[in-house]
Design a protein around this motif. Structure first.
Motif, mmCIF file in Angstrom:
data_model
loop_
_atom_site.group_PDB
_atom_site.id
_atom_site.type_symbol
_atom_site.label_atom_id
_atom_site.label_comp_id
_atom_site.label_asym_id
_atom_site.label_seq_id
_atom_site.Cartn_x
_atom_site.Cartn_y
_atom_site.Cartn_z
ATOM 1 N N VAL A 242 52.070 -129.818 -6.692
ATOM 2 C CA VAL A 242 51.761 -129.220 -5.303
ATOM 3 C C VAL A 242 52.742 -129.657 -4.634
ATOM 4 N N GLU A 243 52.791 -128.774 -3.417
ATOM 5 C CA GLU A 243 53.775 -128.707 -2.163
ATOM 6 C C GLU A 243 52.779 -128.384 -1.180
ATOM 7 N N VAL A 244 52.820 -129.587 -0.147
ATOM 8 C CA VAL A 244 51.666 -129.296 0.974
ATOM 9 C C VAL A 244 52.518 -129.289 2.305
ATOM 10 N N SER A 245 52.209 -128.521 3.269
ATOM 11 C CA SER A 245 52.865 -128.582 4.428
ATOM 12 C C SER A 245 51.813 -128.733 5.547
ATOM 13 N N THR A 246 52.112 -129.715 6.506
ATOM 14 C CA THR A 246 51.122 -129.831 7.557
ATOM 15 C C THR A 246 51.417 -129.392 9.072
ATOM 16 N N TRP A 247 50.299 -129.568 9.998
ATOM 17 C CA TRP A 247 50.600 -129.161 11.033
ATOM 18 C C TRP A 247 51.928 -129.933 11.774
ATOM 19 N N LYS A 248 51.909 -131.060 11.599
ATOM 20 C CA LYS A 248 52.995 -131.996 11.801
ATOM 21 C C LYS A 248 54.462 -131.725 11.457
ATOM 22 N N GLY A 249 54.441 -131.018 10.477
ATOM 23 C CA GLY A 249 55.703 -130.523 10.004
ATOM 24 C C GLY A 249 56.016 -131.382 8.925
ATOM 25 N N THR A 250 55.293 -132.121 8.395
ATOM 26 C CA THR A 250 55.483 -133.045 7.327
ATOM 27 C C THR A 250 55.217 -132.321 5.782
ATOM 28 N N LYS A 251 55.991 -132.478 4.967
ATOM 29 C CA LYS A 251 55.808 -131.844 3.492
ATOM 30 C C LYS A 251 55.815 -132.987 2.538
#
Length: 118
Positions: free
Chosen positions: A63-72
């Motif tokens: 899994v690859e997850v990107s958040t609102w804060k720009g963290t991956k």
């Protein structure tokens, strides 16, 4: 003149030797796909409709997850609950020398995009 050109060339080569390993450090992933699999991509609100899945140990799904804060975050999928997604980023060693799993839990409300390689 030749001294100046030599110094510039030497400086650029030293910078390249220092900068390239530093830039490549972020590319290393402890887990990788054994074959080319098309990911299932879930964007923003679609993440909320993922059904609870998994247990407390990492699966073979990546899994690859990107958040609102720009963290991956990248790693093996551990668990999808009603409000969060847990993934394993790899293994580390404690001070005692014991092998420990590095897990990250990301709230679904913070996720912009999730690519899951089932």
């Amino acid at each position: 003149m030749t001294t100046r050109v030599l110094m510039i060339a030497l400086t650029m080569s030293v910078l390249a030797c220092v900068a390239l390993p530093t830039l490549a450090a972020g590319v290393y992933r402890p887990y990788f796909l054994a074959c080319d699999v098309e990911p299932s991509v879930y964007i923003w609100k679609e993440v909320f409709f993922l059904k609870p899945w998994g247990s407390n140990s990492p699966s073979t799904s990546y899994v690859e997850v990107s958040t609102w804060k720009g963290t991956k975050y990248c790693g093996r999928l551990v668990k999808i609950s009603e409000y969060e997604i847990a993934l394993s980023e790899g293994y580390g060693t404690r001070r005692s020398g014991q092998k420990a799993q590095d897990q990250v839990v990301v709230p679904k409300k913070d996720i912009i995009m999730a690519k899951i390689y089932w």
